[in-house]
Design a protein around this motif. Structure first.
Motif, mmCIF file in Angstrom:
data_model
loop_
_atom_site.group_PDB
_atom_site.id
_atom_site.type_symbol
_atom_site.label_atom_id
_atom_site.label_comp_id
_atom_site.label_asym_id
_atom_site.label_seq_id
_atom_site.Cartn_x
_atom_site.Cartn_y
_atom_site.Cartn_z
ATOM 1 N N LYS A 3 0.851 -1.181 0.000
ATOM 2 C CA LYS A 3 0.000 0.000 0.000
ATOM 3 C C LYS A 3 0.885 1.228 0.000
ATOM 4 O O LYS A 3 1.903 1.256 0.693
ATOM 5 N N PRO A 4 0.544 2.233 -0.771
ATOM 6 C CA PRO A 4 1.358 3.451 -0.784
ATOM 7 C C PRO A 4 1.275 4.171 0.564
ATOM 8 O O PRO A 4 0.247 4.140 1.235
ATOM 9 N N VAL A 5 2.383 4.791 0.933
ATOM 10 C CA VAL A 5 2.399 5.564 2.180
ATOM 11 C C VAL A 5 2.064 7.012 1.855
ATOM 12 O O VAL A 5 2.171 7.448 0.712
ATOM 13 N N SER A 6 1.713 7.737 2.872
ATOM 14 C CA SER A 6 1.398 9.154 2.659
ATOM 15 C C SER A 6 2.686 9.926 2.371
ATOM 16 O O SER A 6 3.789 9.484 2.698
ATOM 17 N N TYR A 7 2.534 11.085 1.775
ATOM 18 C CA TYR A 7 3.691 11.927 1.459
ATOM 19 C C TYR A 7 4.424 12.314 2.746
ATOM 20 O O TYR A 7 5.646 12.338 2.794
ATOM 21 N N ARG A 8 3.662 12.574 3.794
ATOM 22 C CA ARG A 8 4.253 12.937 5.088
ATOM 23 C C ARG A 8 5.123 11.805 5.631
ATOM 24 O O ARG A 8 6.231 12.021 6.117
#
Length: 185
Positions: A3-8
């Protein structure tokens, strides 16, 4: 199933001290990386040869005994800051066609330094802001050969270790009868 992580989260991981060094060059480019990250710790004495080479040019007035004329000896030196070893130099004397510091002298001193070190280049190069070091032909060659080239901040000669050697050479010259001092006296 990743799953992609958030930009933060991504930024937090890449900004950690360990990862920051590895990602900074890709993120900001080689020039920014070279300006931000030192190859040594400036607050501590250098320990390893070829970490930092310093270069300086200066004029020294010599009184030749046979004719009694004042002549200026121009010396460009390349020195390893860790070992304090002079790796290369180029000298010219006033009255000759090469009477001042020139880019050719810088390049000749650099070539001698490379020959002396067996072709090993330093991680970092620091020189003064003299015209011989900042001329386009010298800058282009230095940037082509060396991984990181920089000059001292104008007016801050104490930033260059080679300046210390110039001062020590001046003090030595004042004790000799044949020396008239340097251009910095």
């Amino acid at each position: 199933n990743l799953k992609p992580v958030s930009y933060r989260t991504f930024c937090a991981q890449t900004d950690e001290a360990y990862n920051k060094v590895f990602t900074a060059k890709e993120r900001h480019g080689a020039k920014a990386f070279g300006n931000l990250y030192k190859t040594y710790c400036p607050a501590l004495p250098l320990e390893f040869a070829n970490s930092l080479w310093v270069a300086d040019g200066s004029g020294i007035k010599l009184k030749f005994q046979d004719k009694g004329k004042m002549r200026t000896l121009y010396a460009v030196r390349v020195q390893d800051a860790a070992t304090r070893y002079i790796l290369g130099y180029c000298i010219s004397i006033s009255g000759s066609k090469d009477a001042t510091e020139k880019p050719e002298h810088v390049l000749a001193a650099l070539q001698m330094a490379l020959d002396t070190s067996g072709g090993i280049v330093p991680m970092d190069w620091l020189s003064d802001n003299g015209s011989a070091f900042t001329a386009p032909e010298a800058k282009n060659r230095l940037n082509y050969i060396l991984p990181k080239v920089r000059t001292i901040t104008p007016g801050q000669s104490q930033q260059n270790y080679a300046e210390i050697m110039v001062r020590q050479f001046t003090e030595l010259g004042r004790d000799q009868k044949n020396w008239g001092g340097t251009g910095r006296s």
